[in-house]
Design a protein around this motif. Structure first.
Motif, PDB file in Angstrom:
ATOM      1  N   TYR A  31       0.734  -1.091  -0.030  1.00 24.41           N
ATOM      2  CA  TYR A  31      -0.057  -0.055  -0.133  1.00 24.41           C
ATOM      3  C   TYR A  31       0.955   1.144   0.033  1.00 24.41           C
ATOM      4  O   TYR A  31       0.789   2.302  -0.637  1.00 24.41           O
ATOM      5  N   GLN A  32       1.856   1.285   0.980  1.00 27.03           N
ATOM      6  CA  GLN A  32       2.832   2.379   0.856  1.00 27.03           C
ATOM      7  C   GLN A  32       3.653   2.776  -0.451  1.00 27.03           C
ATOM      8  O   GLN A  32       3.817   3.779  -0.848  1.00 27.03           O
ATOM      9  N   ALA A  33       3.930   1.483  -1.040  1.00 25.19           N
ATOM     10  CA  ALA A  33       4.496   1.602  -2.242  1.00 25.19           C
ATOM     11  C   ALA A  33       3.746   2.339  -3.412  1.00 25.19           C
ATOM     12  O   ALA A  33       4.015   3.140  -3.964  1.00 25.19           O
ATOM     13  N   ASP A  34       2.225   2.075  -3.327  1.00 28.25           N
ATOM     14  CA  ASP A  34       1.372   2.567  -4.254  1.00 28.25           C
ATOM     15  C   ASP A  34       0.744   3.917  -3.719  1.00 28.25           C
ATOM     16  O   ASP A  34       0.244   4.543  -4.703  1.00 28.25           O
ATOM     17  N   HIS A  35       1.154   4.262  -2.821  1.00 33.27           N
ATOM     18  CA  HIS A  35       0.811   5.644  -2.126  1.00 33.27           C
ATOM     19  C   HIS A  35       1.824   6.387  -1.376  1.00 33.27           C
ATOM     20  O   HIS A  35       1.835   6.166  -0.093  1.00 33.27           O
ATOM     21  N   PRO A  36       2.556   7.161  -2.026  1.00 32.25           N
ATOM     22  CA  PRO A  36       3.654   7.759  -1.317  1.00 32.25           C
ATOM     23  C   PRO A  36       3.372   8.500  -0.169  1.00 32.25           C
ATOM     24  O   PRO A  36       4.095   8.757   0.650  1.00 32.25           O
ATOM     25  N   ASP A  37       1.995   9.096   0.003  1.00 31.51           N
ATOM     26  CA  ASP A  37       1.754   9.876   1.056  1.00 31.51           C
ATOM     27  C   ASP A  37       1.086   9.220   2.038  1.00 31.51           C
ATOM     28  O   ASP A  37       0.797   9.709   3.051  1.00 31.51           O
ATOM     29  N   ALA A  38       1.221   7.655   2.257  1.00 32.48           N
ATOM     30  CA  ALA A  38       0.535   6.926   3.278  1.00 32.48           C
ATOM     31  C   ALA A  38       1.442   7.249   4.403  1.00 32.48           C
ATOM     32  O   ALA A  38       2.557   7.459   4.545  1.00 32.48           O
ATOM     33  N   VAL A  39       0.654   7.071   5.405  1.00 35.39           N
ATOM     34  CA  VAL A  39       1.178   7.001   6.929  1.00 35.39           C
ATOM     35  C   VAL A  39       1.426   5.748   7.332  1.00 35.39           C
ATOM     36  O   VAL A  39       0.741   4.978   7.030  1.00 35.39           O
ATOM     37  N   GLU A  40       2.590   5.824   8.065  1.00 39.69           N
ATOM     38  CA  GLU A  40       3.290   4.428   8.884  1.00 39.69           C
ATOM     39  C   GLU A  40       1.792   4.035   9.731  1.00 39.69           C
ATOM     40  O   GLU A  40       1.265   4.687  10.189  1.00 39.69           O
ATOM     41  N   ARG A  41       1.957   2.811   9.630  1.00 39.85           N
ATOM     42  CA  ARG A  41       0.965   2.343  10.479  1.00 39.85           C
ATOM     43  C   ARG A  41       0.788   2.678  12.124  1.00 39.85           C
ATOM     44  O   ARG A  41      -0.242   3.047  12.433  1.00 39.85           O
ATOM     45  N   ALA A  42       2.077   2.981  12.675  1.00 34.58           N
ATOM     46  CA  ALA A  42       2.220   3.081  13.943  1.00 34.58           C
ATOM     47  C   ALA A  42       1.685   4.569  14.219  1.00 34.58           C
ATOM     48  O   ALA A  42       0.854   5.077  15.045  1.00 34.58           O
ATOM     49  N   THR A  43       1.813   5.436  13.199  1.00 33.08           N
ATOM     50  CA  THR A  43       1.355   6.868  13.115  1.00 33.08           C
ATOM     51  C   THR A  43      -0.199   6.928  13.017  1.00 33.08           C
ATOM     52  O   THR A  43      -0.604   7.491  13.698  1.00 33.08           O
ATOM     53  N   TYR A  44      -0.636   6.129  12.043  1.00 29.87           N
ATOM     54  CA  TYR A  44      -1.851   5.949  11.801  1.00 29.87           C
ATOM     55  C   TYR A  44      -2.715   5.466  12.957  1.00 29.87           C
ATOM     56  O   TYR A  44      -3.937   6.020  13.219  1.00 29.87           O
ATOM     57  N   ILE A  45      -2.198   4.916  13.796  1.00 31.70           N
ATOM     58  CA  ILE A  45      -2.764   4.342  15.036  1.00 31.70           C
ATOM     59  C   ILE A  45      -3.050   5.574  15.953  1.00 31.70           C
ATOM     60  O   ILE A  45      -4.263   5.497  16.821  1.00 31.70           O
ATOM     61  N   LEU A  46      -2.222   6.442  15.811  1.00 29.92           N
ATOM     62  CA  LEU A  46      -2.595   7.882  16.623  1.00 29.92           C
ATOM     63  C   LEU A  46      -3.836   8.535  16.291  1.00 29.92           C
ATOM     64  O   LEU A  46      -4.402   9.167  16.930  1.00 29.92           O
ATOM     65  N   LEU A  47      -3.842   8.642  14.838  1.00 22.49           N
ATOM     66  CA  LEU A  47      -5.043   9.259  14.285  1.00 22.49           C
ATOM     67  C   LEU A  47      -6.256   8.589  14.737  1.00 22.49           C
ATOM     68  O   LEU A  47      -6.988   9.064  15.230  1.00 22.49           O
ATOM     69  N   SER A  64      -2.043   5.519  25.923  1.00 18.80           N
ATOM     70  CA  SER A  64      -2.770   5.072  25.183  1.00 18.80           C
ATOM     71  C   SER A  64      -2.299   3.977  24.093  1.00 18.80           C
ATOM     72  O   SER A  64      -3.070   2.784  24.035  1.00 18.80           O
ATOM     73  N   VAL A  65      -1.318   4.237  23.418  1.00 17.83           N
ATOM     74  CA  VAL A  65      -0.868   3.224  22.644  1.00 17.83           C
ATOM     75  C   VAL A  65       0.598   2.598  23.188  1.00 17.83           C
ATOM     76  O   VAL A  65       1.463   1.999  22.435  1.00 17.83           O
ATOM     77  N   HIS A  66       0.811   2.825  24.245  1.00 14.53           N
ATOM     78  CA  HIS A  66       2.025   2.197  25.095  1.00 14.53           C
ATOM     79  C   HIS A  66       3.383   2.445  24.332  1.00 14.53           C
ATOM     80  O   HIS A  66       3.821   1.596  23.851  1.00 14.53           O
ATOM     81  N   SER A  67       3.473   3.768  24.249  1.00  9.74           N
ATOM     82  CA  SER A  67       4.780   4.249  23.419  1.00  9.74           C
ATOM     83  C   SER A  67       5.279   5.477  24.498  1.00  9.74           C
ATOM     84  O   SER A  67       4.652   5.989  25.200  1.00  9.74           O
ATOM     85  N   ASP A  68       6.790   5.797  23.856  1.00 10.12           N
ATOM     86  CA  ASP A  68       7.217   6.879  24.700  1.00 10.12           C
ATOM     87  C   ASP A  68       7.053   8.253  23.877  1.00 10.12           C
ATOM     88  O   ASP A  68       6.836   8.082  22.944  1.00 10.12           O
TER      89      ASP A  68
END
Length: 157
Positions: A31-47, A64-68
């Motif tokens: 998906y990311q290869a086909d969509h250069p403006d795609a958001v990383e999965r971890a980043t999308y989880i924040l959205l 909420s996402v168990h991240s630093d």
């Protein structure tokens, strides 16, 4: 101590989960290869959290996402650059910042959610409806137990 049967079942579940994660990663890379403006999965989880839970501080989002917080800061910066998230002053404390999904962020979330749901529905379309519901219930139960374990491990650290 788990029995041999319990361990064998756990091995089957673990093997299938690893396989599923690899398939999801491959699909996301395509998906990311086909969509250069795609958001990383971890980043999308924040959205996802900001759309579902509403505006919140970065620290709350990190919990909420168990991240630093430093990771969250980098990911939020990308979402802001893409126009999916905005920073606003916290009405309860003007020195603090709230993160909120923009209208475009909510649109992207809904579009992705609908697309995901359509793909999953197609995958299980030939399943008996009771099996689909049972799978959803058991997966939710497993995920909740896993989330509880992750949270408990974080508090022990």
């Amino acid at each position: 101590m788990p029995s041999d049967d319990e361990l064998a079942t756990a091995d089957m579940v673990g093997t299938q989960l690893m396989r599923l994660v690899r398939l999801l990663e491959r699909k996301h890379a395509q998906y990311q290869a086909d969509h250069p403006d795609a958001v990383e999965r971890a980043t999308y989880i924040l959205l996802v959290h900001l759309v579902k839970d509403g505006p919140q501080r970065a620290g709350t989002l990190a919990e909420s996402v168990h991240s630093d917080p430093s990771t969250i800061s980098r990911q939020v910066a990308q979402l802001v650059r893409l126009g999916l998230v905005e920073r606003t002053a916290d009405p309860e404390d003007g020195r603090a910042t709230l993160l909120a999904a923009t209208a475009e962020g909510r649109r992207v979330f809904e579009q992705n959610r609908r697309s995901r749901n359509e793909r999953i529905a197609a995958l299980v379309a030939d399943w008996d409806p009771a099996d689909r519901h049972l799978f959803a219930d058991l997966l939710a139960r497993f995920t909740a137990a896993f989330d509880t374990e992750v949270a408990a491990a974080a508090t022990r650290s």
